[in-house]
Scaffold this active site. Structure first.
Site, PDB file in Angstrom:
ATOM      1  N   GLU A  38       7.816  17.970  36.725  1.00  0.00           N
ATOM      2  CA  GLU A  38       6.796  19.017  36.850  1.00  0.00           C
ATOM      3  C   GLU A  38       6.857  19.681  38.234  1.00  0.00           C
ATOM      4  O   GLU A  38       6.511  20.850  38.378  1.00  0.00           O
ATOM      5  CB  GLU A  38       5.406  18.424  36.573  1.00  0.00           C
ATOM      6  N   HIS A  41      12.063  23.634  34.840  1.00  0.00           N
ATOM      7  CA  HIS A  41      12.385  22.352  34.182  1.00  0.00           C
ATOM      8  C   HIS A  41      13.870  22.342  33.789  1.00  0.00           C
ATOM      9  O   HIS A  41      14.571  21.349  33.951  1.00  0.00           O
ATOM     10  CB  HIS A  41      11.561  22.188  32.903  1.00  0.00           C
ATOM     11  N   HIS A  68       8.331  28.734  34.749  1.00  0.00           N
ATOM     12  CA  HIS A  68       7.961  27.317  34.703  1.00  0.00           C
ATOM     13  C   HIS A  68       8.997  26.524  33.899  1.00  0.00           C
ATOM     14  O   HIS A  68       9.584  25.557  34.397  1.00  0.00           O
ATOM     15  CB  HIS A  68       6.568  27.186  34.073  1.00  0.00           C
ATOM     16  N   GLU A  69       9.251  26.971  32.687  1.00  0.00           N
ATOM     17  CA  GLU A  69      10.180  26.208  31.832  1.00  0.00           C
ATOM     18  C   GLU A  69      11.608  26.293  32.370  1.00  0.00           C
ATOM     19  O   GLU A  69      12.363  25.329  32.289  1.00  0.00           O
ATOM     20  CB  GLU A  69      10.110  26.714  30.384  1.00  0.00           C
TER      21      GLU A  69
HETATM   22 ZN    ZN Z   1       5.855  21.643  32.814  1.00  0.00          ZN
END
Ligand code: ZN
Length: 497
Positions: free
Chosen positions: A291, A265, A261-262
């Site tokens: 996101e 980003h 997830h990160e």
């Molecule tokens: Zn996030």
């Protein structure tokens, strides 16, 4: 004498540079700073915030923006930079310093009250602080938006161009089609179990495995780093992107999917246009689009069958003895279990959006004065019952679970669900361009996925408003259709209906 646009860029880039320093201090505070440094750090941050505010609001920049905005001959890049600089400046100029200071104070107290209230399961003690936050946030919205719908004025900071009306329409549609999907899943005979991801996974091997996946995704470790923090986040930009993760020995998902997830980003930040990343429109498009990048990697890739075709044998080898005799298919089910639960951050792909819609409906009612803070816990529990079929045993696991409202973030939650909707739309567009996407992922060619995101999303920065970027990339406006189609197909297959 530099010309108008040169002067404009010089001022904007100076502001950007200070904002990068601000982020670095924030990262340091959460990852490295000794506990006793907190007061000093508060001084640093206040000094920097003041310097930035002065630069953003000084009349010289205002004059340059006005002069440029009046011209018809700006190219698309400069026009977008002027638009974005004007947006940021307008917001800063319209909010009086008194209100900024008051908001900081009210929210600082409210955050402490929220922490206490959560610890003691005491919503009543937090309530007056929440009311104070709502009052100050309403005042901010009026200062920024005038007669504009207050929710829209707040939302514009996180998701430019989005409105409460558009969200209501999209989210109601999403909610009305997610609840029946969830009912089908609850009633399904086939039931994958999470037991497989809740075995003892050694922390060192978890870190090594997460780092390997992160490298395969194309995270540039010479332009970023990963550390540990209590709440994972991404910070920094371009060639200095910091991400954090956290590990739990008996729950594989936390570090692995948290890292993906990160890192999603981070790839966005590392993928910004090198020539433009310091310019107002060179930065990330919106929180919803940001996101979408993290959720894309976490869910569309990380929780997909082709991904595990590639990585399951590697996972087995990385954790000897833990997954003996387990079939790939069984493990794929284990990382995709759907189960209504109380806590948003632990929610699966199907129920996560319902947690967000619940918060959106409640915060917009609170802001509009249609719901009193005193009635919030009951309203929360009623929506939990109707959306998810479960009711929190106490407010700690209900209305008090998230920090956002206590720090004045109203209009922020929707960006999480928007990220899911955009990610599904982008996935469909990617598949149109790469019909053999699954084969590529199964062959470990994650670089192809990154290259597509780089070219279609990242490099544009903030040149287009989020909805326009979505339309440009996918050929369609924002809608819940792609997400629902994706969720129905995926979970219909896993749960056998
Ligand atoms: Zn996030």
């Amino acid at each position: 004498m530099p010309n108008t646009s040169e002067q404009f860029y010089e001022k904007c880039r100076a502001i950007h540079d200070l904002q990068e320093v601000q982020q670095l201090l924030e990262w340091d505070m959460q990852v490295m700073m000794p506990r006793k440094g907190v007061d000093q750090r508060g001084n640093h941050q206040a000094a920097l915030a003041t310097a930035i505010h002065e630069k953003v609001t000084e009349p010289g920049l205002g004059g340059l923006i006005e002069e440029l905005a009046a011209r018809q001959d700006l190219g698309i890049g400069l026009a977008a930079d002027v638009r974005e600089a004007k947006r940021a400046r307008d917001r800063a100029v319209k909010v009086p310093a008194r209100l900024v200071a008051e908001r900081a104070q009210v929210c600082a107290l409210a955050q402490v009250a929220w922490e206490e209230g959560k610890k003691n399961n005491d919503f009543a003690a937090f309530r007056p602080h929440l009311e104070a936050v709502l009052n100050i946030v309403r005042e901010m919205a009026r200062a920024i938006g005038g007669d504009q719908n207050p929710y829209d004025a707040l939302l514009d900071e996180y998701e430019p161009g989005m409105t409460e009306g558009a969200l209501t329409a999209t989210f109601s549609d999403l909610r009305d089609r997610l609840v029946p999907l969830l009912d089908k899943i609850k009633g399904a005979r086939r039931r994958p179990s999470q037991d497989l991801v809740k075995r003892p996974y050694s922390l060192a091997a978890q870190e090594a495995f997460s780092r390997r996946v992160m490298a395969d995704m194309g995270f540039d470790t010479e332009a970023g780093r990963m550390d540990v923090s209590a709440h994972p986040f991404t910070n920094g930009t371009f060639r200095d992107v910091r991400i954090t993760t956290r590990y739990q020995e008996t729950f594989l998902n936390m570090a692995l999917f948290g890292t993906m997830h990160e890192a999603g980003h981070a790839l966005y930040e590392q993928g910004l246009d090198p020539e433009r990343y310091r310019d107002p429109a060179g930065q990330y498009c919106s929180l919803g689009i940001h996101e979408s990048q993290s959720r894309f990697w976490e869910n569309m890739i990380g929780r997909s069958r082709p991904f595990w075709r590639r990585y399951f044998p590697q996972l087995k080898a990385a954790f000897p003895g833990v997954l003996d005799g387990v079939a790939e298919e069984e493990f794929y089910g284990a990382v995709n279990v759907v189960e209504p639960s109380l806590i948003r951050v632990e929610a699966d792909e199907v129920t996560y959006n319902l947690h967000i819609i619940l918060r959106f409906e409640l915060e917009s009612a609170l802001l509009a004065g249609k719901l009193e803070a005193a009635d919030l816990p009951a309203a929360w529990n009623e929506k939990m019952r109707s959306f998810l079929g479960i009711v929190p045993p106490d407010d700690r696991e209900g209305v008090l679970q998230d920090v956002h409202w206590s720090v004045g973030l109203i209009g922020y939650f929707p960006t999480y669900a928007l990220g899911n909707l955009y990610s599904a739309q982008f996935a469909r567009a990617m598949r149109r361009d790469m019909p053999d996407l699954d084969e590529r992922v199964a062959a470990g060619k994650l670089g192809d996925v990154k290259a597509w995101l780089n070219a279609n999303i990242h490099v544009h920065g903030r040149r287009y408003l989020p909805q326009d970027l979505c339309a440009k990339v996918t050929g369609e406006p924002l809608s819940a259709d792609s997400a629902l189609e994706y969720l129905n197909a995926k979970f219909g297959e896993i749960y056998g209906f």
